[in-house]
Design an enzyme around this catalytic site. Structure first.
Site, short mmCIF file in Angstrom:
data_model
loop_
_atom_site.label_atom_id
_atom_site.label_comp_id
_atom_site.label_asym_id
_atom_site.label_seq_id
_atom_site.Cartn_x
_atom_site.Cartn_y
_atom_site.Cartn_z
N SER A 146 5.12 -4.25 5.71
CA SER A 146 5.15 -4.15 7.17
C SER A 146 3.75 -4.36 7.70
O SER A 146 2.76 -4.08 7.01
CB SER A 146 5.66 -2.77 7.60
OG SER A 146 5.47 -2.56 9.00
N TYR A 159 5.10 6.52 7.02
CA TYR A 159 5.72 5.20 6.82
C TYR A 159 4.64 4.12 6.72
O TYR A 159 4.70 3.25 5.85
CB TYR A 159 6.67 4.90 7.98
CG TYR A 159 7.27 3.52 7.94
CD1 TYR A 159 8.32 3.22 7.08
CD2 TYR A 159 6.79 2.51 8.77
CE1 TYR A 159 8.88 1.94 7.04
CE2 TYR A 159 7.34 1.23 8.74
CZ TYR A 159 8.39 0.96 7.88
OH TYR A 159 8.93 -0.30 7.84
#
Length: 253
Positions: A146, A159
């Site tokens: 990501s 995350y």
């Protein structure tokens, strides 16, 4: 006639987290380029729905459920493949967890554990199992990380650093497995219109300022992330390993 640079005929691809979003789009695209795709996610019925759509379009696919946050489930997945003498030529690590949105100071340890178990340990162990079987024949592994792994996002601290770990893990595996003819790369999606990202995409108060940080001014569709993954799986990327490719509308620029 222009040759198909992404020719995956004769290849078997295992895609985790493939029941929806980026995973489903990737499984569909790999099958369209000739791969036989093993569609894996936690729910067998959701995997079978993706398989049915692929087969309806003339592709080859089958469903094998697995929970990437559970070691026993990963073992069972590879045991099922071993029983069929099936060795994946391609692994796409896409399954992910992000059960908490908020301050790290207030984050329950259970949510931390779930995030790390899937996003770090799950990627590592699935890669380890696949690479042990790929040795002697080569292969391609793509980790879906990501942009948060490069630029931590507010409310998504754990995350974000789990995705940073995936980027580092990609580089470590790439160095270790190059001698075995196994390439390992990562794709870093930006904001993408998926159920997984719905806490961001369905909240106008969050979405509007986010879109202002993206030069292209919009979020991606899963089908716009999948081509980068397919490219890295193919011989067109034969000299790429250890790379992290951002598909983010210019967010990291």
């Amino acid at each position: 006639m222009t040759p198909d640079l992404i020719n995956l005929q004769g290849k078997t691809a295992l895609v985790t987290g493939a029941s929806r979003g980026i995973g489903a789009a990737t499984a569909t695209l790999l099958a369209a380029h000739g791969a036989e795709v093993i569609v894996s996610s936690r729910r067998q019925d959701a995997c079978e729905a993706v398989v049915a759509a692929i087969q309806e379009s003339g592709g080859k696919a089958r469903a094998l459920a697995a929970h990437i946050g559970e070691i026993a489930s990963i073992d069972a997945l590879f045991a099922a493949l071993d029983a069929e003498s099936c060795v994946p030529d391609i692994l796409v690590n896409n399954a992910a967890a992000n059960p908490y949105f908020g301050s790290m100071l207030e984050m329950p340890l259970g949510a931390y554990d779930k995030t790390v178990e899937v996003n770090i340990r799950g990627y590592f162990y699935t890669t380890q199992q696949a690479a042990r079987r790929m040795r002697g024949r080569g292969g391609a592994i793509v980790n879906v990380a990501s942009v948060n792994g490069r630029r931590a996002a507010p409310g998504q601290g754990v995350y974000s650093f789990s995705k940073a770990a995936i980027i580092s893990m990609t580089e470590a595996w790439a160095r270790e497995l190059a001698g075995d003819g196994i390439r390992v790369n990562a794709v870093l999606p930006g904001l993408t219109d998926t159920k997984f990202a719905s806490a961001l995409t369905q909240n106008e108060a969050i979405l509007k300022p986010l879109l202002r940080t993206i030069p292209l001014g919009r979020m991606a569709q899963p089908e716009e992330i999948a081509p980068a993954i397919a490219f890295l799986c193919s011989s067109a990327a034969s000299y790429l390993t250890g790379a992290s490719i951002a598909v983010d509308g210019g967010y990291l620029a």
